[in-house]
Design a protein around this motif. Structure first.
Motif, short mmCIF file in Angstrom:
data_model
loop_
_atom_site.label_atom_id
_atom_site.label_comp_id
_atom_site.label_asym_id
_atom_site.label_seq_id
_atom_site.Cartn_x
_atom_site.Cartn_y
_atom_site.Cartn_z
N SER A 11 0.80 -1.23 0.00
CA SER A 11 0.00 0.00 0.00
C SER A 11 0.83 1.27 0.00
O SER A 11 0.28 2.38 0.00
N ALA A 43 0.11 3.96 -2.75
CA ALA A 43 -1.20 4.59 -2.57
C ALA A 43 -1.18 5.51 -1.35
O ALA A 43 -1.79 6.59 -1.37
N TRP A 44 -0.50 5.11 -0.30
CA TRP A 44 -0.41 5.94 0.91
C TRP A 44 0.32 7.25 0.60
O TRP A 44 -0.14 8.33 1.00
N ASP A 102 -1.90 9.48 -1.32
CA ASP A 102 -3.02 9.98 -0.52
C ASP A 102 -2.58 11.07 0.45
O ASP A 102 -3.31 12.04 0.67
N ASP A 145 -3.58 14.17 5.11
CA ASP A 145 -5.02 14.17 4.93
C ASP A 145 -5.67 15.22 5.83
O ASP A 145 -4.99 15.93 6.57
N TRP A 202 -9.14 1.70 2.06
CA TRP A 202 -9.71 2.95 1.55
C TRP A 202 -8.75 3.53 0.52
O TRP A 202 -7.55 3.45 0.64
N ARG A 203 -9.29 4.09 -0.53
CA ARG A 203 -8.54 4.80 -1.57
C ARG A 203 -7.25 4.07 -2.00
O ARG A 203 -6.19 4.67 -2.11
N ILE A 233 -5.58 1.83 -0.40
CA ILE A 233 -4.76 1.42 0.74
C ILE A 233 -5.46 0.25 1.42
O ILE A 233 -6.68 0.29 1.63
#
Length: 246
Positions: A18, A21-22, A25, A31, A186-187, A189
């Protein structure tokens, strides 16, 4: 973004798969929760207290290390995921980043006057050993700063963690006292998170000989009003500071 590939390794926690993707994000600023809830607290609590040397346990892609370094604090970041450390070094080449696990910190006793665990305890299987290690490397009189998901947020088992307080007119807490892990996605991850009651964390900190000096459930400061309302309406984060007696 597509989901990360499923790992066949039974010991995988999803972070290696992940990582890309992390990183996408989080971006440069993190975030909403980090940028508008936790960052204001970190700036207020840690920015001007004269800390000299810090360890960020579970530093990820290094965003918090960059923030602490901006306060003039010599900061070392530690994380077990190589891809996240690679990104941290690209973004902060003058920083120091070390691969390792929280349960066995590769540092000498009493080497830091500030140790930070920011949203990393929920990722650590051996949290009691990790807290003992954080206390070990903390200098007498030093501060352990902890930000964690509130245990209420991790106690629901019938929805992904980021949806547990959203679109749920009757939120139900379940199996609160049971320590357990779960896959959260999520997204793009997909990682393992741990739920533990607050009492388990508190017992571990007290058992490590630390003294609680600050406790807060911070409210958001700015950002999207709709998201701010969501973070004000339900518990999400808890912030604690623990002192190692001199």
């Amino acid at each position: 973004m597509s989901d990360p590939p499923f790992s066949n390794d039974p010991n995988s926690n999803g972070w290696a798969e992940s990582a890309a993707a992390w990183i996408a994000d989080m971006g440069e600023h993190g975030d909403y929760g980090r940028r508008y809830v936790l960052d204001p607290v970190i700036r207020q609590r840690l920015g001007e207290r004269g800390f000299r040397k810090a360890l960020d346990v579970g530093c990820g892609e290094g965003r918090l290390c960059r923030m602490l370094s901006g306060f003039g604090i010599e900061t070392i970041g530690l994380d077990p995921t190589q891809a996240l450390l690679d990104q941290a070094r690209r973004s902060h080449p003058e920083g120091r980043y070390v691969e390792g696990v929280a349960e066995a910190l590769p540092f000498e006793d009493a080497g830091f006057d500030l140790v930070v665990s920011c949203l990393s305890l929920i990722d650590i299987p051996g949290f009691e050993a990790a807290i003992a290690e954080m206390a070990r490397v903390l200098a007498p009189g030093g501060t352990l700063f902890v930000a964690n998901l509130t245990s209420f947020a991790t106690a629901r088992i019938d929805a992904p963690i980021l949806e547990r307080w959203v679109n749920s007119p009757g939120v139900r807490i379940d199996r609160y006292l049971e320590q357990r892990s779960s896959w959260e996605a999520w997204r793009g991850i997909r990682i393992v998170n741990w739920h533990r009651p607050l009492s388990a964390y508190m017992a571990a900190f007290l058992g490590a000989g630390l003294r609680l000096t600050h406790f807060d459930e911070p409210a958001p400061v700015g950002g999207d009003p709709a998201k701010a309302e969501r973070y004000r309406g339900v518990p999400w984060y808890v912030v604690m500071e623990w002192e190692k007696p001199a």
